[in-house]
Design a protein around this motif. Structure first.
Motif, short mmCIF file in Angstrom:
data_model
loop_
_atom_site.label_atom_id
_atom_site.label_comp_id
_atom_site.label_asym_id
_atom_site.label_seq_id
_atom_site.Cartn_x
_atom_site.Cartn_y
_atom_site.Cartn_z
N ASP A 119 27.76 3.11 -5.40
CA ASP A 119 29.20 3.16 -5.20
C ASP A 119 29.56 2.73 -3.77
O ASP A 119 30.54 2.00 -3.57
CB ASP A 119 29.70 4.57 -5.47
N ALA A 122 29.25 -1.01 -3.57
CA ALA A 122 30.34 -1.69 -4.26
C ALA A 122 31.63 -1.63 -3.44
O ALA A 122 32.39 -2.61 -3.39
CB ALA A 122 30.56 -1.05 -5.63
N TRP A 126 32.83 -5.33 -2.39
CA TRP A 126 34.04 -5.81 -3.06
C TRP A 126 35.22 -4.87 -2.77
O TRP A 126 35.70 -4.16 -3.68
CB TRP A 126 33.82 -5.91 -4.56
N ARG A 129 38.47 -5.40 -4.97
CA ARG A 129 38.33 -5.18 -6.42
C ARG A 129 37.74 -3.82 -6.74
O ARG A 129 37.59 -3.48 -7.91
CB ARG A 129 37.42 -6.27 -7.01
N TYR A 130 37.40 -3.04 -5.70
CA TYR A 130 36.66 -1.79 -5.92
C TYR A 130 37.40 -0.83 -6.85
O TYR A 130 36.82 -0.28 -7.79
CB TYR A 130 36.38 -1.13 -4.57
N ASP A 132 39.65 -1.41 -9.00
CA ASP A 132 39.75 -1.92 -10.37
C ASP A 132 38.41 -1.81 -11.10
O ASP A 132 38.37 -1.60 -12.31
CB ASP A 132 40.20 -3.38 -10.35
N LEU A 133 37.32 -1.95 -10.35
CA LEU A 133 35.99 -1.84 -10.95
C LEU A 133 35.66 -0.40 -11.36
O LEU A 133 35.06 -0.17 -12.41
CB LEU A 133 34.93 -2.35 -9.97
N LEU A 134 36.06 0.56 -10.52
CA LEU A 134 35.71 1.96 -10.77
C LEU A 134 36.94 2.87 -10.69
O LEU A 134 37.08 3.68 -9.76
CB LEU A 134 34.65 2.42 -9.76
N ARG A 138 37.00 5.43 -15.78
CA ARG A 138 35.69 4.82 -15.98
C ARG A 138 34.59 5.67 -15.32
O ARG A 138 33.47 5.78 -15.84
CB ARG A 138 35.69 3.40 -15.41
#
Length: 319
Positions: A119, A122, A126, A129-130, A132-134, A138
């Protein structure tokens, strides 16, 4: 000789070795460390769950999951340590249930610690976009998957116990994960256990090293590593120490698994390694985690101080 009779003989030899070396005294520091940790962990969990902002961040959800798994592990581990130190008789089935949950919580904490490093990578790699990714939803599903994954192997062992009806009767004087693994499996099953624990540990260790190397490569041009006592260096040192403390007991347990099946290894050596690992090594990371991880995050420390100030003002108003 049935498996239960064989285990009774082996546990009696184990008890004799523990008493001969007075290793039961290690239950005293184990109890102190466990109780001290059980006082700190709920405070951090309360700070995380009472703060809406903290509940929305992946890193704090991962930390809360680690602390929850650690608390469950500490309670069960302390129960086993006290029962083993006093030679209290425990039902074989109850012992199997406790060891299964213990392995699950320990595995869950190890996997979550690994995810915390991923984490962090990430978030740095990023940043745009972090979120949005997590997102939180989710993250919740990932944590549920971690618990399921951690429980798969122990549950499979419980199913094997259910299939071997002779193991469900009687009681034992020593309850250890080693015994649960050793007396419900044949030699091939024992090799599978050794390969399983070794493979999972190596994968997590390699993943952590790769993430930290990539983190350094991504951030080395940003100047955060230039100062000897920069926050980045201190944070990396704190996280590295905690990761080392978490993974050392796992590697020691793998060594226990290996030593347990060796006929040419002294029983006293097995007892020493297992007892020190259970009463010391497995407790140290969980004792340091609230301070090395929790209180180093400014948001948690600020939330805690704010909570204490509000409580103090309410007390003064009441008086």
């Amino acid at each position: 000789m049935t498996s239960l009779a064989l285990m009774s003989n082996h546990t009696q030899e184990w008890v004799d070795s523990v008493l001969r070396w007075r290793l039961d005294l290690l239950s005293i520091p184990a109890t102190v460390i466990t109780l001290a940790t059980l006082l700190a962990d709920p405070v951090l969990l309360t700070c995380i769950f009472l703060s809406r902002a903290l509940r929305q961040e992946t890193r704090y959800l991962l930390m809360a999951n680690t602390l929850t798994a650690d608390m469950l592990f500490l309670v069960l581990n302390l129960a086993m340590v006290i029962c083993n130190a006093t030679s209290a008789q425990m039902s074989w089935l109850v012992c199997e249930l406790i060891t299964a949950v213990t392995v699950t919580t320990c595995s869950c904490a190890t996997l979550t610690i690994t995810l915390m490093v991923v984490d962090t990578y990430a978030a740095v790699r990023w940043p745009l976009r972090y979120h949005d990714l997590l997102p939180p939803a989710r993250t919740h599903r990932i944590l549920l998957g971690v618990w399921v994954l951690a429980a798969l192997y122990p549950l499979s062992l419980l199913i094997m116990v259910e299939m071997k009806k002779e193991n469900l009767h009687g009681s034992v004087a020593v309850c250890l994960v080693l015994f649960s693994l050793g007396f419900i499996q044949d030699k091939m099953g024992w090799i599978h256990s050794f390969v399983y624990f070794s493979l999972v540990t190596v994968i997590c260790t390699v993943l952590i090293f790769v993430c930290y190397i990539r983190l350094y490569m991504v951030t080395r041009t940003q100047g955060i590593w230039q100062s000897r006592f920069s926050r980045a260096r201190v944070t990396l040192l704190a996280h590295g120490v905690l990761l080392l403390l978490y993974f050392v007991p796992v590697f020691v347990f793998i060594m226990e698994v290996y030593l347990f099946q060796r006929k040419d290894i002294s029983q006293d050596l097995r007892v020493w390694v297992s007892t020190v690992n259970v009463c010391v090594f497995k407790l140290l990371p969980r004792a340091f985690a609230p301070y090395l991880y929790g209180l180093r995050y400014r948001e948690i420390s600020d939330t805690l101080m704010q909570w204490l100030h509000q409580h103090r003002r309410l007390s003064q108003t009441t008086v």
